[in-house]
Write a protein that holds these residues in place. Structure first.
Motif, PDB file in Angstrom:
ATOM      1  N   LEU A   1       6.102   8.048 -16.870  1.00 28.19           N
ATOM      2  CA  LEU A   1       5.522   7.512 -15.640  1.00 28.19           C
ATOM      3  C   LEU A   1       4.617   6.332 -15.982  1.00 28.19           C
ATOM      4  CD1 LEU A   1       4.529  10.795 -13.764  1.00 28.19           C
ATOM      5  CD2 LEU A   1       6.745   9.618 -13.834  1.00 28.19           C
ATOM      6  N   SER A   2       4.577   5.379 -15.071  1.00 28.77           N
ATOM      7  CA  SER A   2       3.706   4.214 -15.223  1.00 28.77           C
ATOM      8  C   SER A   2       2.774   4.117 -14.026  1.00 28.77           C
ATOM      9  CB  SER A   2       4.534   2.934 -15.313  1.00 28.77           C
ATOM     10  OG  SER A   2       5.411   2.953 -16.412  1.00 28.77           O
ATOM     11  N   CYS A   3       1.576   3.644 -14.292  1.00 28.47           N
ATOM     12  CA  CYS A   3       0.585   3.400 -13.243  1.00 28.47           C
ATOM     13  C   CYS A   3       0.058   1.984 -13.467  1.00 28.47           C
ATOM     14  CB  CYS A   3      -0.542   4.419 -13.341  1.00 28.47           C
ATOM     15  SG  CYS A   3      -1.935   4.111 -12.237  1.00 28.47           S
ATOM     16  N   ALA A   4       0.325   1.101 -12.526  1.00 26.01           N
ATOM     17  CA  ALA A   4      -0.060  -0.300 -12.668  1.00 26.01           C
ATOM     18  C   ALA A   4      -0.888  -0.754 -11.472  1.00 26.01           C
ATOM     19  CB  ALA A   4       1.180  -1.173 -12.805  1.00 26.01           C
ATOM     20  N   SER A   5      -1.632  -1.826 -11.681  1.00 27.60           N
ATOM     21  CA  SER A   5      -2.433  -2.384 -10.596  1.00 27.60           C
ATOM     22  C   SER A   5      -2.469  -3.901 -10.704  1.00 27.60           C
ATOM     23  CB  SER A   5      -3.858  -1.845 -10.641  1.00 27.60           C
ATOM     24  OG  SER A   5      -4.640  -2.417  -9.596  1.00 27.60           O
ATOM     25  N   SER A   6      -2.364  -4.541  -9.567  1.00 28.55           N
ATOM     26  CA  SER A   6      -2.515  -5.994  -9.520  1.00 28.55           C
ATOM     27  C   SER A   6      -3.909  -6.384  -9.033  1.00 28.55           C
ATOM     28  CB  SER A   6      -1.453  -6.609  -8.611  1.00 28.55           C
ATOM     29  OG  SER A   6      -1.562  -6.086  -7.307  1.00 28.55           O
ATOM     30  N   ASP A   7      -4.706  -5.354  -8.666  1.00 25.38           N
ATOM     31  CA  ASP A   7      -6.025  -5.624  -8.091  1.00 25.38           C
ATOM     32  C   ASP A   7      -7.178  -5.148  -8.970  1.00 25.38           C
ATOM     33  OD1 ASP A   7      -4.205  -4.578  -5.444  1.00 25.38           O
ATOM     34  OD2 ASP A   7      -5.163  -6.545  -5.331  1.00 25.38           O
ATOM     35  N   LEU A   8      -6.911  -4.152  -9.794  1.00 26.88           N
ATOM     36  CA  LEU A   8      -7.960  -3.559 -10.623  1.00 26.88           C
ATOM     37  C   LEU A   8      -7.684  -3.853 -12.086  1.00 26.88           C
ATOM     38  CD1 LEU A   8      -8.014   0.014  -9.027  1.00 26.88           C
ATOM     39  CD2 LEU A   8      -9.455  -1.948  -8.395  1.00 26.88           C
ATOM     40  N   ASN A   9      -8.748  -4.116 -12.840  1.00 23.99           N
ATOM     41  CA  ASN A   9      -8.612  -4.206 -14.292  1.00 23.99           C
ATOM     42  C   ASN A   9      -8.729  -2.788 -14.837  1.00 23.99           C
ATOM     43  OD1 ASN A   9      -8.409  -7.044 -14.414  1.00 23.99           O
ATOM     44  ND2 ASN A   9     -10.629  -7.236 -14.256  1.00 23.99           N
ATOM     45  N   LEU A  10      -7.595  -2.170 -15.086  1.00 24.92           N
ATOM     46  CA  LEU A  10      -7.588  -0.750 -15.440  1.00 24.92           C
ATOM     47  C   LEU A  10      -8.318  -0.464 -16.745  1.00 24.92           C
ATOM     48  CD1 LEU A  10      -4.024   0.403 -14.319  1.00 24.92           C
ATOM     49  CD2 LEU A  10      -6.211   0.573 -13.105  1.00 24.92           C
ATOM     50  N   ASP A  11      -8.513  -1.468 -17.586  1.00 27.19           N
ATOM     51  CA  ASP A  11      -9.199  -1.197 -18.853  1.00 27.19           C
ATOM     52  C   ASP A  11     -10.693  -0.923 -18.656  1.00 27.19           C
ATOM     53  OD1 ASP A  11      -9.454  -4.628 -20.168  1.00 27.19           O
ATOM     54  OD2 ASP A  11      -9.901  -3.771 -18.200  1.00 27.19           O
ATOM     55  N   THR A  12     -11.192  -1.095 -17.430  1.00 29.17           N
ATOM     56  CA  THR A  12     -12.593  -0.787 -17.145  1.00 29.17           C
ATOM     57  C   THR A  12     -12.749   0.510 -16.364  1.00 29.17           C
ATOM     58  OG1 THR A  12     -12.618  -2.045 -15.071  1.00 29.17           O
ATOM     59  CG2 THR A  12     -13.151  -3.247 -17.094  1.00 29.17           C
ATOM     60  N   TYR A  13     -11.645   1.211 -16.149  1.00 28.97           N
ATOM     61  CA  TYR A  13     -11.659   2.471 -15.402  1.00 28.97           C
ATOM     62  C   TYR A  13     -11.140   3.618 -16.259  1.00 28.97           C
ATOM     63  CZ  TYR A  13     -12.155  -0.226 -11.086  1.00 28.97           C
ATOM     64  OH  TYR A  13     -12.607  -1.060 -10.092  1.00 28.97           O
ATOM     65  N   SER A  14     -11.627   4.813 -15.981  1.00 31.69           N
ATOM     66  CA  SER A  14     -10.944   6.012 -16.444  1.00 31.69           C
ATOM     67  C   SER A  14      -9.782   6.240 -15.485  1.00 31.69           C
ATOM     68  CB  SER A  14     -11.876   7.218 -16.433  1.00 31.69           C
ATOM     69  OG  SER A  14     -12.881   7.076 -17.400  1.00 31.69           O
ATOM     70  N   VAL A  15      -8.609   6.456 -16.031  1.00 33.50           N
ATOM     71  CA  VAL A  15      -7.406   6.641 -15.206  1.00 33.50           C
ATOM     72  C   VAL A  15      -6.868   8.042 -15.426  1.00 33.50           C
ATOM     73  CG1 VAL A  15      -5.073   5.832 -14.720  1.00 33.50           C
ATOM     74  CG2 VAL A  15      -6.883   4.185 -15.271  1.00 33.50           C
ATOM     75  N   SER A  16      -6.608   8.718 -14.332  1.00 34.79           N
ATOM     76  CA  SER A  16      -6.136  10.095 -14.374  1.00 34.79           C
ATOM     77  C   SER A  16      -4.775  10.224 -13.710  1.00 34.79           C
ATOM     78  CB  SER A  16      -7.109  11.024 -13.638  1.00 34.79           C
ATOM     79  OG  SER A  16      -8.366  11.055 -14.260  1.00 34.79           O
ATOM     80  N   TRP A  17      -4.035  11.220 -14.162  1.00 38.38           N
ATOM     81  CA  TRP A  17      -2.823  11.645 -13.482  1.00 38.38           C
ATOM     82  C   TRP A  17      -3.094  13.015 -12.861  1.00 38.38           C
ATOM     83  CZ3 TRP A  17       1.408   8.772 -12.548  1.00 38.38           C
ATOM     84  CH2 TRP A  17       1.608   7.617 -13.317  1.00 38.38           C
ATOM     85  N   PHE A  18      -2.746  13.145 -11.593  1.00 37.95           N
ATOM     86  CA  PHE A  18      -2.785  14.414 -10.884  1.00 37.95           C
ATOM     87  C   PHE A  18      -1.367  14.727 -10.416  1.00 37.95           C
ATOM     88  CE2 PHE A  18      -7.355  15.179 -10.334  1.00 37.95           C
ATOM     89  CZ  PHE A  18      -7.876  13.932 -10.625  1.00 37.95           C
ATOM     90  N   ARG A  19      -1.120  15.967 -10.077  1.00 40.10           N
ATOM     91  CA  ARG A  19       0.173  16.315  -9.493  1.00 40.10           C
ATOM     92  C   ARG A  19      -0.025  17.361  -8.407  1.00 40.10           C
ATOM     93  NH1 ARG A  19       3.059  19.509 -14.603  1.00 40.10           N
ATOM     94  NH2 ARG A  19       1.736  21.394 -14.549  1.00 40.10           N
ATOM     95  N   GLN A  20       0.908  17.357  -7.475  1.00 45.74           N
ATOM     96  CA  GLN A  20       0.868  18.333  -6.391  1.00 45.74           C
ATOM     97  C   GLN A  20       2.272  18.827  -6.128  1.00 45.74           C
ATOM     98  OE1 GLN A  20      -1.141  17.044  -2.810  1.00 45.74           O
ATOM     99  NE2 GLN A  20      -1.479  19.169  -2.191  1.00 45.74           N
ATOM    100  N   ALA A  21       2.471  20.112  -6.348  1.00 42.28           N
ATOM    101  CA  ALA A  21       3.752  20.754  -6.091  1.00 42.28           C
ATOM    102  C   ALA A  21       3.760  21.269  -4.657  1.00 42.28           C
ATOM    103  CB  ALA A  21       3.963  21.899  -7.073  1.00 42.28           C
ATOM    104  N   PRO A  22       4.941  21.462  -4.082  1.00 52.85           N
ATOM    105  CA  PRO A  22       5.023  21.960  -2.703  1.00 52.85           C
ATOM    106  C   PRO A  22       4.260  23.266  -2.530  1.00 52.85           C
ATOM    107  CG  PRO A  22       7.163  21.224  -3.453  1.00 52.85           C
ATOM    108  CD  PRO A  22       6.262  21.184  -4.652  1.00 52.85           C
ATOM    109  N   GLY A  23       3.398  23.300  -1.526  1.00 49.67           N
ATOM    110  CA  GLY A  23       2.651  24.511  -1.226  1.00 49.67           C
ATOM    111  C   GLY A  23       1.496  24.804  -2.157  1.00 49.67           C
TER     112      GLY A  23
END
Length: 124
Positions: A20-42
């Motif tokens: 998976l990739s997470c990209a941004s054209s508005d934020l400089n991601l190197d200055t943020y902590s970046v997390s992955w979350f997930r949500q399964a049905p129910g």
């Protein structure tokens, strides 16, 4: 406004891999902590992994340790989640989120920006 864009989801057989990739054209991601979350049905949204700006203090949920790896490419302004040995219980919508804090809180309520998510389906 779309702050974060996830990509790379899809259908994969058990034991397979996805990145998976997470990209941004508005934020400089190197200055943020970046997390992955997930949500399964129910089910409630759960934290999967997080990478702080200095990449030390990277965290993983117990359910994915040893199978998933998070990384960042600052030149591409992108954070990746490599997912190996996928299981049916990994099926979920995966979201990336950015936190101004320079540490991993693993708390969805701390996140400042979210993507719309990408669906991962693990099935034979």
């Amino acid at each position: 406004q779309v702050w974060l864009v996830e990509s790379g989801g899809g259908l994969v057989q058990p034991g397979g891999s996805l990145r998976l990739s997470c990209a941004s054209s508005d934020l400089n991601l190197d200055t943020y902590s970046v997390s992955w979350f997930r949500q399964a049905p129910g089910k409630e949204r759960e934290g999967v992994s997080c990478i702080p700006p200095d990449v030390r203090g990277t965290t993983y949920a117990d359910s994915v340790k040893g199978r998933f790896a998070i990384s960042r490419d600052n030149a591409e302004n992108t954070v990746y989640l490599q997912m190996n040995s996928l299981k049916p219980e990994d099926t979920a919508v995966y979201f990336c989120a950015a936190d101004r804090a320079h540490y991993c809180s693993n708390d969805a309520s701390h996140m400042d920006y979210w993507g719309k998510g990408t669906l991962v389906t693990v099935s034979s």
